[in-house]
Design a protein around this motif. Structure first.
Motif, PDB file in Angstrom:
ATOM      1  N   GLN A 100     -38.396  12.557  30.221  1.00 35.71           N
ATOM      2  CA  GLN A 100     -37.062  12.517  29.643  1.00 35.71           C
ATOM      3  C   GLN A 100     -37.099  12.164  28.162  1.00 35.71           C
ATOM      4  N   THR A 101     -38.236  12.351  27.513  1.00 33.53           N
ATOM      5  CA  THR A 101     -38.364  11.985  26.111  1.00 33.53           C
ATOM      6  C   THR A 101     -39.282  12.973  25.404  1.00 33.53           C
ATOM      7  N   ASN A 102     -39.283  12.947  24.076  1.00 30.65           N
ATOM      8  CA  ASN A 102     -40.224  13.773  23.331  1.00 30.65           C
ATOM      9  C   ASN A 102     -41.648  13.373  23.701  1.00 30.65           C
ATOM     10  N   LEU A 104     -51.526  13.309  16.794  1.00 31.61           N
ATOM     11  CA  LEU A 104     -50.165  13.840  16.718  1.00 31.61           C
ATOM     12  C   LEU A 104     -49.153  12.845  17.298  1.00 31.61           C
ATOM     13  N   ALA A 105     -49.560  12.117  18.332  1.00 30.75           N
ATOM     14  CA  ALA A 105     -48.670  11.100  18.890  1.00 30.75           C
ATOM     15  C   ALA A 105     -48.419   9.992  17.860  1.00 30.75           C
ATOM     16  N   LEU A 106     -49.467   9.603  17.124  1.00 29.73           N
ATOM     17  CA  LEU A 106     -49.318   8.602  16.075  1.00 29.73           C
ATOM     18  C   LEU A 106     -48.433   9.124  14.948  1.00 29.73           C
ATOM     19  N   PHE A 159     -44.062  10.440  19.321  1.00 33.71           N
ATOM     20  CA  PHE A 159     -43.807  10.966  20.660  1.00 33.71           C
ATOM     21  C   PHE A 159     -44.630  10.181  21.683  1.00 33.71           C
ATOM     22  N   LYS A 160     -44.158  10.180  22.920  1.00 33.79           N
ATOM     23  CA  LYS A 160     -44.904   9.534  23.999  1.00 33.79           C
ATOM     24  C   LYS A 160     -46.090  10.413  24.385  1.00 33.79           C
ATOM     25  N   LEU A 161     -47.231   9.793  24.588  1.00 38.55           N
ATOM     26  CA  LEU A 161     -48.463  10.512  24.902  1.00 38.55           C
ATOM     27  C   LEU A 161     -48.778  10.389  26.388  1.00 38.55           C
TER      28      LEU A 161
END
Length: 315
Positions: A191-193, A146-148, A152-154
């Motif tokens: 502070q990020t998705n 899902l991160a790929l 989004f940051k993992l």
């Protein structure tokens, strides 16, 4: 004048001692303040006659209270009192908490003139929390996919069995990834998705009461989550744990959109029967069955069709 939100306090009025103790302990486990436990109607009325009317109160009652009188109960009606009847409600955590939550009103503002609220639109970060049962159902692999898929940051918050670094290095992937380096962290913020891999989930009833750092970290992750993916695999034990999670989730008293994922290992008659049981457990909820031939075990930049379906459900 300065606004004031009165503290939420709870009074129980249930005749059956075992039932009253169950309800009181359930509410207390969530940090609710049980201020009085009435043993009959006279004690209940006496308590409220001496209680300041400006304090916001929740009365949880049943008609089995000795000397119960509905006309007397009507005398207690006020803007700061919410009365919740548990008559006809099965004493199961899921049903009790869902019913109570549906009856609660928002806190009142006292001595505060009404005015138009100031609306400030801010982009809200998406935080997708991935968890599930024990027994390696594929939580970390799904989180990585899902991160790929999303960019989004993992974050790997699974301190008991961290595996993201191994999966990423083995696959040679270039991905925004972080392991929390702080020793015994008690809270999470970003502070990020983000996508949070928190590993297997302990019983929620234990998690909300545990004050050790691991439980506090998981609670913090839940507080920040905007969506949740719960992964289980094709085994009887995994489905038992899924049933427990579904029963206990309302204890959190916070509605988080959930997508349930069933990770198939094969296509035997037993596994198909387990899939049908999964579908029955999550009927009506957002869910996805990952076929046994999906080959999601090998993360790649190109992704997989089934991950695209999951992303469409959750991102």
């Amino acid at each position: 004048m300065q606004s004031e939100i009165p503290q939420l306090e709870v009074v129980t009025a249930i005749g059956d001692a075992d039932a009253e103790d169950y309800v009181a302990q359930l509410l207390f486990s969530q940090g609710w303040n049980i201020v009085f436990r009435a043993f009959d109607m006279m004690a209940l009325m006496e308590y409220f006659n001496n209680r300041p009317t400006e304090l916001r109160t929740v009365l949880v009652f049943r008609k089995d209270l000795p000397e119960f009188d509905s006309t007397e109960l009507d005398k207690l009606i006020s803007p700061t009192l919410t009365m919740i009847s548990l008559d006809g409600i099965t004493l199961v955590a899921h049903q009790v908490m869902t019913h109570i939550r549906s009856q609660l009103r928002l806190p009142l503002i006292v001595n505060q003139p009404l005015k138009a609220p100031e609306i400030i639109l801010k982009p809200k970060n998406e935080t997708l929390l991935v968890t599930g049962t024990t027994g390696s159902p594929g939580r970390s692999t799904i989180a990585l996919h899902l991160a790929l898929e999303s960019g989004f940051k993992l974050y790997d918050l699974d301190f008991r069995s961290p595996s993201q670094r191994y999966l990423i290095e083995r696959s040679g992937l270039d991905i925004d990834f972080e392991i929390i380096k702080e020793e015994r962290p008690r809270e999470f913020s970003c502070q990020t998705n983000s996508i949070l891999d928190i590993g297997s989930l302990p019983a929620i009833s234990e998690m909300v009461n545990d004050r050790r750092w691991q439980a506090m970290l998981i609670n913090s992750a839940f507080d920040s989550a905007t969506k949740l993916i719960y992964v289980c695999k094709a085994s009887g034990l995994s489905l038992i744990k899924l049933q427990k999670f579904i029963d206990d989730f309302p204890i959190l008293l916070r509605k988080i959109p959930i997508t349930y994922v069933f990770n198939m290992a094969g296509n035997t008659r037993e596994e198909r029967a387990l899939e049908r049981h999964f579908q029955k457990l999550v009927g009506g909820e957002s869910s996805l069955v990952i076929p046994s031939d999906s080959r999601i075990a090998n993360p790649s930049k190109s992704g997989h069709k089934v991950i695209g379906k999951l992303a469409a459900l959750t991102l």
